[in-house]
Enzyme design. Structure first.
Site, PDB file in Angstrom:
ATOM      1  N   ASP A  10     -33.475  23.919 -23.123  1.00 54.57           N
ATOM      2  CA  ASP A  10     -34.331  23.057 -22.404  1.00 54.57           C
ATOM      3  C   ASP A  10     -34.903  23.334 -21.076  1.00 54.57           C
ATOM      4  O   ASP A  10     -34.795  24.473 -21.056  1.00 54.57           O
ATOM      5  CB  ASP A  10     -33.214  21.700 -22.032  1.00 54.57           C
ATOM      6  CG  ASP A  10     -32.202  21.964 -20.980  1.00 54.57           C
ATOM      7  OD1 ASP A  10     -32.211  22.997 -20.561  1.00 54.57           O
ATOM      8  OD2 ASP A  10     -31.371  21.119 -20.597  1.00 54.57           O
ATOM      9  N   HIS A  11     -35.478  22.710 -20.385  1.00 54.17           N
ATOM     10  CA  HIS A  11     -36.163  22.953 -19.398  1.00 54.17           C
ATOM     11  C   HIS A  11     -34.927  23.783 -18.212  1.00 54.17           C
ATOM     12  O   HIS A  11     -35.415  24.653 -17.507  1.00 54.17           O
ATOM     13  CB  HIS A  11     -36.538  21.905 -18.391  1.00 54.17           C
ATOM     14  CG  HIS A  11     -35.692  20.769 -18.108  1.00 54.17           C
ATOM     15  ND1 HIS A  11     -35.165  20.054 -19.189  1.00 54.17           N
ATOM     16  CD2 HIS A  11     -35.007  20.369 -16.958  1.00 54.17           C
ATOM     17  CE1 HIS A  11     -34.519  19.383 -18.501  1.00 54.17           C
ATOM     18  NE2 HIS A  11     -34.132  19.602 -17.380  1.00 54.17           N
ATOM     19  N   CYS A  67     -28.969  25.926 -21.848  1.00 54.83           N
ATOM     20  CA  CYS A  67     -29.280  24.597 -20.970  1.00 54.83           C
ATOM     21  C   CYS A  67     -28.853  25.145 -19.753  1.00 54.83           C
ATOM     22  O   CYS A  67     -28.613  26.176 -19.126  1.00 54.83           O
ATOM     23  CB  CYS A  67     -28.940  23.280 -21.534  1.00 54.83           C
ATOM     24  SG  CYS A  67     -26.979  23.077 -21.730  1.00 54.83           S
ATOM     25  N   THR A  69     -25.960  24.046 -17.732  1.00 54.84           N
ATOM     26  CA  THR A  69     -24.787  24.362 -17.951  1.00 54.84           C
ATOM     27  C   THR A  69     -24.246  24.916 -19.275  1.00 54.84           C
ATOM     28  O   THR A  69     -23.244  25.438 -19.117  1.00 54.84           O
ATOM     29  CB  THR A  69     -23.691  23.093 -17.653  1.00 54.84           C
ATOM     30  OG1 THR A  69     -23.976  22.439 -18.699  1.00 54.84           O
ATOM     31  CG2 THR A  69     -24.089  22.301 -16.281  1.00 54.84           C
ATOM     32  N   GLY A  70     -24.712  24.987 -20.111  1.00 55.69           N
ATOM     33  CA  GLY A  70     -24.481  25.243 -21.477  1.00 55.69           C
ATOM     34  C   GLY A  70     -23.504  24.189 -22.333  1.00 55.69           C
ATOM     35  O   GLY A  70     -23.376  24.177 -23.437  1.00 55.69           O
ATOM     36  N   GLY A  72     -23.971  20.692 -22.824  1.00 51.69           N
ATOM     37  CA  GLY A  72     -24.506  19.875 -23.630  1.00 51.69           C
ATOM     38  C   GLY A  72     -24.874  20.643 -24.934  1.00 51.69           C
ATOM     39  O   GLY A  72     -24.952  20.012 -26.229  1.00 51.69           O
ATOM     40  N   HIS A  99     -12.891  36.610 -33.312  1.00 52.94           N
ATOM     41  CA  HIS A  99     -11.656  35.696 -33.727  1.00 52.94           C
ATOM     42  C   HIS A  99     -12.248  34.524 -34.643  1.00 52.94           C
ATOM     43  O   HIS A  99     -11.828  33.926 -35.200  1.00 52.94           O
ATOM     44  CB  HIS A  99     -10.866  35.384 -32.583  1.00 52.94           C
ATOM     45  CG  HIS A  99      -9.889  36.421 -32.392  1.00 52.94           C
ATOM     46  ND1 HIS A  99      -8.846  36.113 -31.733  1.00 52.94           N
ATOM     47  CD2 HIS A  99      -9.951  37.866 -32.618  1.00 52.94           C
ATOM     48  CE1 HIS A  99      -8.317  37.512 -31.456  1.00 52.94           C
ATOM     49  NE2 HIS A  99      -9.106  38.412 -32.310  1.00 52.94           N
ATOM     50  N   ARG A 110     -27.858  27.860 -15.024  1.00 53.06           N
ATOM     51  CA  ARG A 110     -27.489  27.545 -13.422  1.00 53.06           C
ATOM     52  C   ARG A 110     -25.990  28.183 -13.450  1.00 53.06           C
ATOM     53  O   ARG A 110     -25.424  27.883 -12.045  1.00 53.06           O
ATOM     54  CB  ARG A 110     -27.452  26.094 -13.194  1.00 53.06           C
ATOM     55  CG  ARG A 110     -28.594  25.628 -13.565  1.00 53.06           C
ATOM     56  CD  ARG A 110     -28.814  24.106 -13.566  1.00 53.06           C
ATOM     57  NE  ARG A 110     -30.177  23.465 -13.983  1.00 53.06           N
ATOM     58  CZ  ARG A 110     -30.347  22.227 -14.429  1.00 53.06           C
ATOM     59  NH1 ARG A 110     -29.416  21.398 -14.473  1.00 53.06           N
ATOM     60  NH2 ARG A 110     -31.612  21.854 -14.638  1.00 53.06           N
ATOM     61  N   HIS A 134      -8.102  35.195 -39.174  1.00 53.70           N
ATOM     62  CA  HIS A 134      -8.974  34.456 -38.444  1.00 53.70           C
ATOM     63  C   HIS A 134      -9.933  33.727 -39.492  1.00 53.70           C
ATOM     64  O   HIS A 134     -10.250  32.581 -38.842  1.00 53.70           O
ATOM     65  CB  HIS A 134      -9.947  35.512 -37.385  1.00 53.70           C
ATOM     66  CG  HIS A 134      -9.243  36.341 -36.702  1.00 53.70           C
ATOM     67  ND1 HIS A 134      -8.367  35.828 -35.749  1.00 53.70           N
ATOM     68  CD2 HIS A 134      -9.220  37.781 -36.638  1.00 53.70           C
ATOM     69  CE1 HIS A 134      -8.103  36.823 -35.136  1.00 53.70           C
ATOM     70  NE2 HIS A 134      -8.365  37.886 -35.647  1.00 53.70           N
ATOM     71  N   ARG A 137      -7.833  30.650 -40.227  1.00 58.35           N
ATOM     72  CA  ARG A 137      -7.872  29.660 -39.088  1.00 58.35           C
ATOM     73  C   ARG A 137      -9.186  28.990 -38.909  1.00 58.35           C
ATOM     74  O   ARG A 137      -9.232  27.681 -38.630  1.00 58.35           O
ATOM     75  CB  ARG A 137      -7.575  30.523 -37.780  1.00 58.35           C
ATOM     76  CG  ARG A 137      -6.031  30.826 -37.882  1.00 58.35           C
ATOM     77  CD  ARG A 137      -5.783  32.073 -36.657  1.00 58.35           C
ATOM     78  NE  ARG A 137      -4.440  32.502 -36.813  1.00 58.35           N
ATOM     79  CZ  ARG A 137      -3.863  33.450 -36.360  1.00 58.35           C
ATOM     80  NH1 ARG A 137      -4.739  34.245 -35.440  1.00 58.35           N
ATOM     81  NH2 ARG A 137      -2.669  34.067 -36.612  1.00 58.35           N
TER      82      ARG A 137
HETATM   83  C1  RB5 Z   1     -30.366  19.153 -17.443  1.00 62.55           C
HETATM   84  O1  RB5 Z   1     -30.536  18.601 -16.173  1.00 62.55           O
HETATM   85  C2  RB5 Z   1     -28.920  19.296 -17.654  1.00 62.55           C
HETATM   86  O2  RB5 Z   1     -28.292  18.186 -17.778  1.00 62.55           O
HETATM   87  C3  RB5 Z   1     -29.090  20.216 -18.976  1.00 62.55           C
HETATM   88  O3  RB5 Z   1     -29.791  21.352 -18.739  1.00 62.55           O
HETATM   89  C4  RB5 Z   1     -27.521  20.520 -19.302  1.00 62.55           C
HETATM   90  O4  RB5 Z   1     -26.909  21.199 -18.146  1.00 62.55           O
HETATM   91  C5  RB5 Z   1     -26.672  19.676 -20.027  1.00 62.55           C
HETATM   92  O5  RB5 Z   1     -25.467  19.937 -20.558  1.00 62.55           O
END
Ligand code: RB5
Length: 146
Positions: A10-11, A67, A69-70, A72, A99, A110, A134, A137
């Site tokens: 995403d952005h 994204c 945080t990764g 979503g 595994h 981020r 594995h 599992r």
């Molecule tokens: C976007 O602001 C943020 O929510 C997205 O990139 C991600 O971190 C969601 O899990």
């Protein structure tokens, strides 16, 4: 080892995705970039879905989703029925492949710096699934999820 890597972000993950595309091409992989290609705010599930659809349709492909945080991306991909792993270090990337036979690597731009992210990517792509116990599992994941 898969030579075709499908990427999406995403952005919040676009800068790191650009770094990955360049590195993957230098390392000799074929790259399929499912977008976005501009920094306008967008919704991560829509790009996760494009990558998941391609990875599920072709056993020879692995995916990368980035994204902010990764989180979503990981939630969306797993909900869609592909094993996706959020990795913050190389050990997690190695185990996710060896595994868990993860098909999609998820990262948070981020969260993880570019140097470490590249090392995680390389480890994920160069580690083979271990099979044997594995496989039993990961088959059980679908069994218990029914
Ligand atoms: C976007 O602001 C943020 O929510 C997205 O990139 C991600 O971190 C969601 O899990």
């Amino acid at each position: 080892m898969s030579k075709t890597i499908v990427l999406g972000s995403d952005h919040g993950g676009l800068n790191l995705k650009k770094v990955f595309v360049k590195a993957l091409e230098e390392w000799g992989y074929s790259v399929e970039d499912e977008g976005p290609d501009c920094f306008d705010s967008c919704d991560y599930p829509l790009f996760a879905a494009k990558v998941v659809d391609k990875v599920k349709a072709d056993d020879g492909k692995l995916g990368v989703l980035i994204c902010g945080t990764g989180q979503g991306m990981t939630m969306t991909a797993n909900r869609m029925g592909v094993r996706a792993a959020l990795c913050t270090n190389e050990f997690l990337a190695e185990m996710a492949r060896e595994h868990n036979d993860a098909r999609i690597l998820c990262l948070g731009e981020r969260v993880t710096g570019q140097g470490l992210a590249l090392a995680i990517l390389k480890t994920f792509l160069e580690t083979e699934f271990g099979g044997d116990r594995h496989q039993r599992r990961i088959d059980l994941i679908d069994t218990v999820a029914k």
